[in-house]
Enzyme design. Sequence first.
Site, PDB file in Angstrom:
ATOM      1  N   VAL A  11       0.834  -1.209   0.000  1.00  0.00           N
ATOM      2  CA  VAL A  11       0.000   0.000   0.000  1.00  0.00           C
ATOM      3  C   VAL A  11       0.868   1.258   0.000  1.00  0.00           C
ATOM      4  O   VAL A  11       0.635   2.194  -0.779  1.00  0.00           O
ATOM      5  CB  VAL A  11      -0.957  -0.023   1.211  1.00  0.00           C
ATOM      6  CG1 VAL A  11      -1.610   1.333   1.433  1.00  0.00           C
ATOM      7  CG2 VAL A  11      -2.024  -1.067   0.987  1.00  0.00           C
ATOM      8  N   CYS A 260      -5.648  -9.312   2.999  1.00  0.00           N
ATOM      9  CA  CYS A 260      -6.745  -8.450   3.487  1.00  0.00           C
ATOM     10  C   CYS A 260      -8.009  -9.215   3.884  1.00  0.00           C
ATOM     11  O   CYS A 260      -8.410  -9.166   5.046  1.00  0.00           O
ATOM     12  CB  CYS A 260      -7.082  -7.404   2.432  1.00  0.00           C
ATOM     13  SG  CYS A 260      -5.750  -6.207   2.238  1.00  0.00           S
ATOM     14  N   LYS A 263      -8.014 -11.603   7.036  1.00  0.00           N
ATOM     15  CA  LYS A 263      -7.749 -10.898   8.302  1.00  0.00           C
ATOM     16  C   LYS A 263      -8.819  -9.845   8.589  1.00  0.00           C
ATOM     17  O   LYS A 263      -9.198  -9.654   9.734  1.00  0.00           O
ATOM     18  CB  LYS A 263      -6.340 -10.305   8.264  1.00  0.00           C
ATOM     19  CG  LYS A 263      -6.229  -8.809   8.109  1.00  0.00           C
ATOM     20  CD  LYS A 263      -4.813  -8.313   8.223  1.00  0.00           C
ATOM     21  CE  LYS A 263      -4.547  -7.098   7.352  1.00  0.00           C
ATOM     22  NZ  LYS A 263      -5.264  -5.903   7.692  1.00  0.00           N
TER      23      LYS A 263
END
Length: 433
Positions: A11, A260, A263
């Site tokens: 990110v 992603c 979790k």
Amino acid sequence: MKIGIIGTGYVGMVTAVGLAELGHNITGTDIALEKIDKANQGIAHIYEPGLEELLKKHLKAGNLTFSHDLDGTISSSDVLFVSVNTPQQEDGSADMSFVESVSRRIAENLNGYKLIVEKSTVPVKTSSWIKRIVCLYKKQDYDFDVASNPEFLREGSAVKDFLEPDRIIIGAETDKARDILTKIYKKFQDRILITNIDTAELIKHASNSFLAMKISYINLISDLCEKTDANVELVAEGMGLDSRIGKQFLKAGVGYGGSCFPKDVRALVKIGEDLGVDLNMLKEVDKVNTARVERFVEKIKKALWILKDKQIAVLGLAFKPETDDIRNAPSIRVIQALQSEGALLRLYDPKAAENMKEEVPESAKVVYSDSPYEAVKEANAALLITEWDEFRCLDLKKVKELMANPIIIDGRNIFEPEKVRELGFEYYSVGRE
Ligand code: NAD
């Protein structure tokens, strides 16, 4: 306005390059110094289409740089995007120690007003904790704001997603914070939604859990299809034609993975528990997803009976196509199941093999192949686990000639059953005959 990006992983790196492309002055920093060194040489430490080109462009233009110096980056920046990892803990909650540690460092280096922007995916109410930590540790009495600006990029198309977003969510509680972020994202002003911080934080978890739910839903439907004459691909198409439902995220298969969805679903369940809200539905989403790999392994056994000493080609290791990311990839659990049965594995992925070698080292029973054709040579079965375009374009006649037994177990419904069977393959897929 100078912008610092703390944490240049997937990110942070895309955010750094993306904000540079929007015309801002960016410094990226990370505790993983090798990522910083590579970035300064114009080398992205991840594979992401278009990333390296933009990285080189802005390093050359001089509005993007990377630094080992976290304290220096904090003191020289007006805005700090925090994009460190928030991994899952044993109880499902997000590990917020990286965010906490960065918050302390920001406090200790506060030398003027700063806007601290949560870019990482964080539990609702995190901003209150960041504020508290900065107040507790700041050495000088400067003002600061915390805002939430969750990231929605998808690995594999991250640069495009960053530069052509569906929406920019800005959670802010002061005019100053809101105005700064609105200015940073001026190019996308028609797509900005301004909310309070709790709402912005929750939008991210709610969105990811919803998408995960769609995947688990169609996977459950695929189980019904397998017990009947229904075809899950057509069921999904028929559902998706309804504009209220939409076509995306209705692909049946071996389930979702990545850093992603698994979790974030579990973190939201835990957030609910902590707040006294039972999010049982999401527990089921997780359970259905976990069962996908078991179902897939059952199909392999149905085709091969005994797996010991069978040579199996595994095509696709990344958790999705167009990325080298293997975090929580379904392939890992499939490989582990096959290893425990004593199978001989030949693994191939166009981009993710190097990362997978750390998780599943080469050995007498695990060989990494340089091409899909090499992987299927003498194989008793070939498994498709990631839907790379390269696999859609395989010369199946050649594949058949190379294999010891022409058996394909397709966990992503890449091929048309009739066509593959016409070529003489025994073919298993998901939710269709
Ligand atoms: P990542 O592990 O690739 O990157 C995190 C980076 O932060 C690492 O490079 C790490 O070294 C660095 N870091 C950790 N502590 C630090 C510190 N104290 N100072 C400086 N750097 C530090 O993780 P990611 O995939 O980029 O995800 C980051 C966050 O964004 C997570 O909360 C994730 O849930 C969220 N997110 C990820 C995606 C995705 O597709 N990967 C999409 C949207 C949101």
